[in-house]
Design a protein around this motif. Sequence first.
Motif, short mmCIF file in Angstrom:
data_model
loop_
_atom_site.label_atom_id
_atom_site.label_comp_id
_atom_site.label_asym_id
_atom_site.label_seq_id
_atom_site.Cartn_x
_atom_site.Cartn_y
_atom_site.Cartn_z
N THR A 116 1.02 -1.23 0.12
CA THR A 116 0.00 0.09 0.10
C THR A 116 0.80 1.31 0.11
O THR A 116 0.30 2.55 -0.27
CB THR A 116 -1.01 0.20 1.25
OG1 THR A 116 -0.22 -0.07 2.34
CG2 THR A 116 -2.08 -1.05 1.03
N ARG A 119 2.83 4.18 -4.30
CA ARG A 119 1.64 4.95 -4.96
C ARG A 119 1.60 5.34 -6.36
O ARG A 119 0.61 5.71 -6.92
CB ARG A 119 1.65 6.49 -4.34
CG ARG A 119 1.80 6.49 -2.53
CD ARG A 119 0.77 5.38 -2.09
NE ARG A 119 -0.33 5.85 -2.05
CZ ARG A 119 -1.75 5.42 -1.52
NH1 ARG A 119 -1.49 4.32 -0.96
NH2 ARG A 119 -2.82 5.85 -1.66
N ILE A 142 -5.08 1.44 -2.76
CA ILE A 142 -4.14 1.74 -3.71
C ILE A 142 -4.76 2.33 -5.17
O ILE A 142 -4.91 1.43 -6.20
CB ILE A 142 -3.16 0.55 -4.29
CG1 ILE A 142 -2.72 -0.39 -2.79
CG2 ILE A 142 -1.68 0.73 -5.10
CD1 ILE A 142 -1.76 -1.48 -3.03
N SER A 144 -4.19 3.82 -7.79
CA SER A 144 -3.46 3.87 -8.80
C SER A 144 -3.57 2.47 -9.51
O SER A 144 -3.23 2.46 -10.68
CB SER A 144 -1.86 4.17 -8.91
OG SER A 144 -1.38 3.29 -7.77
#
Length: 334
Positions: A116, A119, A142, A144
Amino acid sequence: MLRRLCSLLILSSLFFSVLPTAAAKLCNSNDNDALLEIQEALGNPPDLVSAWQLDTDCCTGWAIECNSEGRVTYFFAFRGNHPFQIPPVIGNLTYLQGFNFIEIPSLTGTIPESITLLRSLERISISWTNLSGHIPSFLGQIPSLKYIYLNDNKLSGVIPPSLGHLPNLTELNLSENKLTGGIPRSLGSSTGTSRPLSSIVLAFNQLSGPIPRSLGYLNIAYIDLSGNNLVGDASFLFGANKTALWYLNLGWNSLSFNFSDVKIPSQLSDMVITNNKIYGRLPPSIAVPYFEEFNVSYNQLCGPIPTGGSLQLFDSWAFSHNKCLCGIPLPPCQ
Ligand SMILES: *[C@@H]1O[C@H](CO)[C@@H](O)[C@H](O)[C@H]1NC(C)=O
Ligand SMILES: *[C@@H]1O[C@H](CO)[C@@H](O)[C@H](O)[C@H]1NC(C)=O
Ligand SMILES: *[C@@H]1O[C@H](CO)[C@@H](O)[C@H](O)[C@H]1NC(C)=O
Ligand SMILES: *[C@@H]1O[C@H](CO)[C@@H](O)[C@H](O)[C@H]1NC(C)=O
Ligand SMILES: *[C@@H]1O[C@H](CO)[C@@H](O)[C@H](O)[C@H]1NC(C)=O
Ligand SMILES: *[C@@H]1O[C@H](CO)[C@@H](O)[C@H](O)[C@H]1NC(C)=O
Ligand SMILES: *[C@@H]1O[C@H](CO)[C@@H](O)[C@H](O)[C@H]1NC(C)=O
């Protein structure tokens, strides 16, 4: 003019002769240290050691990618010599965008929470391993993430609803695990909201209950829910407005709904609904698509097989074991 050109040439040759030494070690040393720990956890398998090149420059290894600053953005792990778990140090690879652990039976344990910290992480791929335990709900932290491939492992428990909150989730493949419970409603959408999810593969688990209607509000391209214990309606996965759908496999479940009024999307190319309890007739729109793969066997369908499309190209096994389907390639209707 000539002098200027000459000095330019000298300058540029100087530059190029300096370049190799300046670039001798691009790999960031923190990233190198983290990769070294992962490599050791894997038992330093020779193939991997030569694919990672940690002793020279990790950025030159074919199974590693770096950005222009020498930060590791991707690694591929494909061997392991003794039982190991993914080490938490993976969370030190701050610029990581994706990683693969593929075909490593000696990989056991669960996914470390330290991921986590990553990023920029877009792709998680852990497949054909002995990864076990639950799919952690912290994956939902997360934002992304775009691609989650956790197929062919030993994962159990439920699919965490938090996965449905990932705004950019595009492909989800959790097939061939031991997942139980229902398909979370959050993976779908509500009317009017669009989501980028284009592929959902949950095949061959032990998922149960009805398919959430929210999946019907996605314009999804690829759906494979085969080999589970799903029940009830699935008609909302079809429809003329499913303009992206080309692959739909609902086979080997206990789905039960009336097929007569379903609108088959014209660009659908693979449709497998075998081994369910689907009843009614084959709708006229089923004669429109050009199917590459088609199987409606082992259901409770009845009535004539529509002609004029590609259905007559399939042999009778694609239609067998229904209540009273008839016409080519089955015997004529009475
Ligand atoms: C990973 O990061 C932690 C915390 O910053 C640090 O203590 C540790 O030494 C790092 N490990 C490696 C192998 O770089
Ligand atoms: C991984 O699974 C395979 C079979 O699926 C099994 O033979 C093997 O012993 C397992 N490996 C470990 C390290 O648990
Ligand atoms: C999601 O994707 C969009 C478009 O590519 C991008 O601008 C945005 O930063 C992404 N969101 C996250 C949380 O990564
Ligand atoms: C999902 O995983 C299966 C293996 O179980 C693989 O064959 C397939 O290519 C994957 N499908 C998609 C759409 O990613
Ligand atoms: C397709 O149409 C149905 C109703 O006919 C609607 O409920 C659904 O939201 C539409 N789906 C998409 C992806 O537009
Ligand atoms: C299925 O739907 C068709 C058309 O709406 C209807 O005529 C038929 O009676 C239904 N079949 C069953 C078994 O409910
Ligand atoms: C359809 O599926 C059944 C099993 O459910 C299988 O026996 C048959 O060979 C399949 N037919 C085709 C054409 O794929």
